[in-house]
Design an enzyme around this catalytic site. Structure first.
Site, mmCIF file in Angstrom:
data_model
loop_
_atom_site.group_PDB
_atom_site.id
_atom_site.type_symbol
_atom_site.label_atom_id
_atom_site.label_comp_id
_atom_site.label_asym_id
_atom_site.label_seq_id
_atom_site.Cartn_x
_atom_site.Cartn_y
_atom_site.Cartn_z
ATOM 1 N N ARG A 153 48.750 33.403 31.562
ATOM 2 C CA ARG A 153 49.278 32.368 30.461
ATOM 3 C C ARG A 153 48.009 31.070 30.944
ATOM 4 O O ARG A 153 47.642 31.030 31.815
ATOM 5 C CB ARG A 153 50.653 32.001 30.995
ATOM 6 C CG ARG A 153 51.625 32.886 30.643
ATOM 7 C CD ARG A 153 52.987 32.491 31.149
ATOM 8 N NE ARG A 153 54.052 33.557 30.989
ATOM 9 C CZ ARG A 153 54.591 34.300 32.065
ATOM 10 N NH1 ARG A 153 54.305 33.854 33.329
ATOM 11 N NH2 ARG A 153 55.539 35.074 31.852
ATOM 12 N N LYS A 177 56.152 31.308 35.735
ATOM 13 C CA LYS A 177 57.395 30.620 35.146
ATOM 14 C C LYS A 177 58.367 30.793 36.298
ATOM 15 O O LYS A 177 58.724 31.522 37.001
ATOM 16 C CB LYS A 177 58.023 31.321 33.938
ATOM 17 C CG LYS A 177 57.169 30.998 32.735
ATOM 18 C CD LYS A 177 57.776 31.681 31.479
ATOM 19 C CE LYS A 177 56.840 31.405 30.221
ATOM 20 N NZ LYS A 177 57.701 32.045 29.147
ATOM 21 N N HIS A 245 46.517 32.620 24.086
ATOM 22 C CA HIS A 245 47.427 33.760 24.398
ATOM 23 C C HIS A 245 46.889 35.114 23.637
ATOM 24 O O HIS A 245 47.431 36.235 24.112
ATOM 25 C CB HIS A 245 48.692 33.278 23.552
ATOM 26 C CG HIS A 245 49.877 34.386 23.575
ATOM 27 N ND1 HIS A 245 50.441 34.623 24.798
ATOM 28 C CD2 HIS A 245 50.369 35.091 22.720
ATOM 29 C CE1 HIS A 245 51.413 35.626 24.334
ATOM 30 N NE2 HIS A 245 51.290 35.717 23.086
ATOM 31 N N ARG A 248 45.762 37.174 26.437
ATOM 32 C CA ARG A 248 46.850 37.853 27.092
ATOM 33 C C ARG A 248 47.403 38.969 26.201
ATOM 34 O O ARG A 248 47.694 40.267 27.001
ATOM 35 C CB ARG A 248 47.704 36.903 27.380
ATOM 36 C CG ARG A 248 49.169 37.272 28.070
ATOM 37 C CD ARG A 248 49.949 36.026 28.569
ATOM 38 N NE ARG A 248 51.359 36.178 29.000
ATOM 39 C CZ ARG A 248 51.701 36.709 29.822
ATOM 40 N NH1 ARG A 248 50.807 36.818 31.090
ATOM 41 N NH2 ARG A 248 53.067 36.756 30.513
ATOM 42 N N HIS A 271 56.818 39.410 33.392
ATOM 43 C CA HIS A 271 57.836 39.435 32.461
ATOM 44 C C HIS A 271 59.208 39.546 33.271
ATOM 45 O O HIS A 271 59.217 41.066 33.793
ATOM 46 C CB HIS A 271 57.775 40.165 31.374
ATOM 47 C CG HIS A 271 56.569 39.716 30.150
ATOM 48 N ND1 HIS A 271 56.047 40.519 29.340
ATOM 49 C CD2 HIS A 271 56.292 38.596 30.020
ATOM 50 C CE1 HIS A 271 55.510 39.771 28.454
ATOM 51 N NE2 HIS A 271 55.345 38.674 28.889
ATOM 52 N N TYR A 280 55.121 41.355 22.974
ATOM 53 C CA TYR A 280 54.029 40.925 23.036
ATOM 54 C C TYR A 280 52.792 42.094 23.024
ATOM 55 O O TYR A 280 51.606 41.771 22.580
ATOM 56 C CB TYR A 280 53.661 40.316 24.696
ATOM 57 C CG TYR A 280 54.123 38.946 24.913
ATOM 58 C CD1 TYR A 280 54.218 38.100 23.990
ATOM 59 C CD2 TYR A 280 54.549 38.701 25.980
ATOM 60 C CE1 TYR A 280 54.626 36.835 23.992
ATOM 61 C CE2 TYR A 280 55.193 37.461 26.078
ATOM 62 C CZ TYR A 280 55.348 36.387 25.242
ATOM 63 O OH TYR A 280 55.790 35.230 25.496
#
Length: 302
Positions: A153, A177, A245, A248, A271, A280
């Protein structure tokens, strides 16, 4: 959640006053914007519990995906994005943000619009467009190679530290995250380019632990990275709408096309849910069905 919920409430109240008094929008338009942003804020709070200034582009993409799953019309999705862009534009005016997370997100044309995927040839062209004879070009080449080969990211790339490099083992440590850490394999090409960049970096006598730095010795911002990619794409003659992105997304797509399992890709992308990975990588669910029909014992016995 209560603390961030109150932040959203206050900022949305200020925003609605702004569009009513400064923009002089009609009551119906103001009410429409308010409904869109209340729905958006509730989604963000439920999923991530972050304040408005902590929203990232991928969160907005996920929200648009959720609207699609709710069978909202493309026009409704586009209006929601317009409200979101206006809201973050207000935060920029208020100097609560350095850049808008919605700036490079496009309105859906029909259904959910995923980022364009770059082919390996296009990625090569883009990287070849960088001037490897200059320190900046060598930095940009190393940075984009890591972005693609590790599927990072934007925030993960810009916050990557010297202490996160484990080249002897062939991995880098990524803080994703929720401060969750994962180890991601790094290609030999990316590793070599980083080593070349580090030779230039040592001459700057910086003490920063951040890996990729700008000319002033500070961490690169999201906007700088967007600009570097857009300029490289222009030089390479790539007309697709691309962003960090896209790298990615391409990373995940190429892994799946090369035979990697969806679980492996999920782990490398960081994820929590495999459903996110499917979104994605635009996974074809018919492939999953055929796999089950071929290999599942209960199905194959019928």
């Amino acid at each position: 959640m209560a603390e961030n919920s109150e932040r959203w409430r206050k900022i949305l109240q200020s925003y609605c006053s702004y569009i009513r008094l400064e923009k002089r929008l009609s009551e119906n338009t103001e009410a429409s914007y308010r409904r869109d942003l209340l729905s958006f804020s509730h989604f963000i709070l439920r999923q991530w519990d972050v304040a408005p200034n902590k929203v990232e582009p991928e969160m907005i993409q996920r929200y648009l995906g959720w609207l699609y799953d709710q069978r909202r019309e493309p026009a409704s999705q586009a209006r929601a994005l317009s409200s979101i862009k206006s809201f973050f534009g207000f935060l920029l005016l208020e100097e609560r943000l350095e850049s808008s997370p919605a700036e490079f997100i496009e309105a859906p044309r029909s259904g959910r619009r995923l980022p364009d995927t770059l082919t390996t040839a296009e990625i090569d062209r883009l990287l070849d467009s960088l001037d490897s004879s200059t320190p900046k070009g060598r930095r940009d080449s190393a940075m984009l190679e890591v972005l693609y080969s590790c599927g990072l990211r934007v925030s993960e790339l810009t916050s990557l530290k010297m202490s996160d490099l484990f080249f002897g083992e062939g991995y880098i440590r990524v803080v994703g995250k929720g401060n969750k850490q994962r180890l991601v394999p790094i290609s030999s090409v990316a590793r070599d380019k980083v080593q070349i960049y580090l030779e230039d970096r040592r001459k700057s006598n910086t003490n920063s632990d951040i890996l990729f730095l700008n000319n002033r010795g500070n961490a690169l911002t999201r906007v700088m990275l967007f600009t570097i990619i857009r300029q490289a794409a222009l030089r390479a003659g790539i007309t697709k709408q691309i962003s960090p992105h896209t790298f990615r997304h391409s990373f995940a797509t190429h892994l799946l096309e090369g035979g990697a399992s969806i679980r492996q890709v999920q782990e490398m992308l960081g994820h929590e849910s495999i459903l996110t990975t499917e979104i994605y990588t635009h996974l074809d669910t018919s492939h999953l069905r055929s796999t089950v029909e071929k290999h599942h014992p209960l199905v194959s016995e019928e």
